[in-house]
Write a protein that holds these residues in place. Structure first.
Motif, PDB file in Angstrom:
ATOM      1  N   THR A 105      33.049 107.686   7.571  1.00 25.35           N
ATOM      2  CA  THR A 105      31.914 106.761   7.496  1.00 25.35           C
ATOM      3  C   THR A 105      32.300 105.468   8.195  1.00 25.35           C
ATOM      4  O   THR A 105      33.371 104.915   7.940  1.00 25.35           O
ATOM      5  CB  THR A 105      31.539 106.463   6.033  1.00 25.35           C
ATOM      6  N   HIS A 109      24.678 103.324   7.011  1.00 26.92           N
ATOM      7  CA  HIS A 109      25.894 103.585   7.788  1.00 26.92           C
ATOM      8  C   HIS A 109      25.738 104.813   8.671  1.00 26.92           C
ATOM      9  O   HIS A 109      24.883 105.656   8.438  1.00 26.92           O
ATOM     10  CB  HIS A 109      27.091 103.814   6.858  1.00 26.92           C
ATOM     11  N   ASP A 110      26.632 104.901   9.656  1.00 27.53           N
ATOM     12  CA  ASP A 110      26.734 106.094  10.486  1.00 27.53           C
ATOM     13  C   ASP A 110      27.897 106.923   9.960  1.00 27.53           C
ATOM     14  O   ASP A 110      28.927 106.383   9.543  1.00 27.53           O
ATOM     15  CB  ASP A 110      26.963 105.704  11.955  1.00 27.53           C
ATOM     16  N   VAL A 129      27.312 113.135  14.761  1.00 25.10           N
ATOM     17  CA  VAL A 129      26.939 111.875  14.130  1.00 25.10           C
ATOM     18  C   VAL A 129      25.667 112.059  13.324  1.00 25.10           C
ATOM     19  O   VAL A 129      24.696 112.653  13.803  1.00 25.10           O
ATOM     20  CB  VAL A 129      26.717 110.769  15.188  1.00 25.10           C
ATOM     21  N   THR A 147      26.437 104.695  18.700  1.00 20.36           N
ATOM     22  CA  THR A 147      26.691 106.134  18.781  1.00 20.36           C
ATOM     23  C   THR A 147      27.262 106.503  20.146  1.00 20.36           C
ATOM     24  O   THR A 147      28.219 107.280  20.241  1.00 20.36           O
ATOM     25  CB  THR A 147      25.401 106.932  18.505  1.00 20.36           C
ATOM     26  N   SER A 185      24.815  99.267  10.175  1.00 21.64           N
ATOM     27  CA  SER A 185      24.124  99.264  11.464  1.00 21.64           C
ATOM     28  C   SER A 185      22.625  99.423  11.259  1.00 21.64           C
ATOM     29  O   SER A 185      22.184 100.194  10.406  1.00 21.64           O
ATOM     30  CB  SER A 185      24.652 100.396  12.352  1.00 21.64           C
ATOM     31  N   ALA A 225      23.074 109.538  11.106  1.00 26.27           N
ATOM     32  CA  ALA A 225      22.749 108.166  10.734  1.00 26.27           C
ATOM     33  C   ALA A 225      22.107 108.147   9.362  1.00 26.27           C
ATOM     34  O   ALA A 225      21.116 108.835   9.116  1.00 26.27           O
ATOM     35  CB  ALA A 225      21.804 107.537  11.762  1.00 26.27           C
TER      36      ALA A 225
END
Length: 131
Positions: free
Chosen positions: A72, A107-108, A101, A85, A77, A103
């Motif tokens: 994480t 968080h990503d 990835v 990304t 973001s 989203a």
């Protein structure tokens, strides 16, 4: 609560956190089976994609072929932020590392080859330092 949009701030503040365990991507034809606690679900016409702990998939007899580590990015973001990304994926691709990835609202989340988790963390650290 508004997330960060400035790419340099996002990169410097990534603070990647490696979660314990091994994670797999699998798919089921309907709803989430009882006994599973997916960390990600994606509804697709072909079925429901689940990201679950490997031991849960094994217990349920679910097929998978990708063993991942879950990282994480602790920076908050914004969903409309541009470039995070791409920057992360490019840094990892340049090292020959795959990255899936997802989203979330805050968080990503990165799913990377489990065996390469330490290398991914090093690459992300270097990316943050260059920002």
């Amino acid at each position: 609560m508004t997330g960060e949009r400035d790419l340099q701030v996002l990169l410097r503040g990534m603070r990647p956190e490696l979660h314990d365990g091994r994670y797999v991507f699998t798919t089921v034809p309907g709803a989430v089976p009882a006994g599973l606690a997916p960390v990600v679900t994606v509804a697709e016409p072909e079925g429901l994609t689940l990201v679950v702990r490997q031991e849960e998939a094994d217990r349920q007899g679910l097929d998978y072929d990708y063993l991942a580590a879950w990282i994480t990015l602790r920076v908050h973001s914004a969903l409309d932020a541009v470039g995070l990304t791409a920057a992360v994926a490019t840094a990892l691709a340049d090292a020959g590392l795959s990255c899936n990835v997802v989203a979330g609202f805050h968080h990503d989340h990165l799913f990377v080859p489990h065996a390469a988790a330490d290398e991914v963390l090093r690459r992300l650290g270097a990316l943050a330092e260059r920002a």
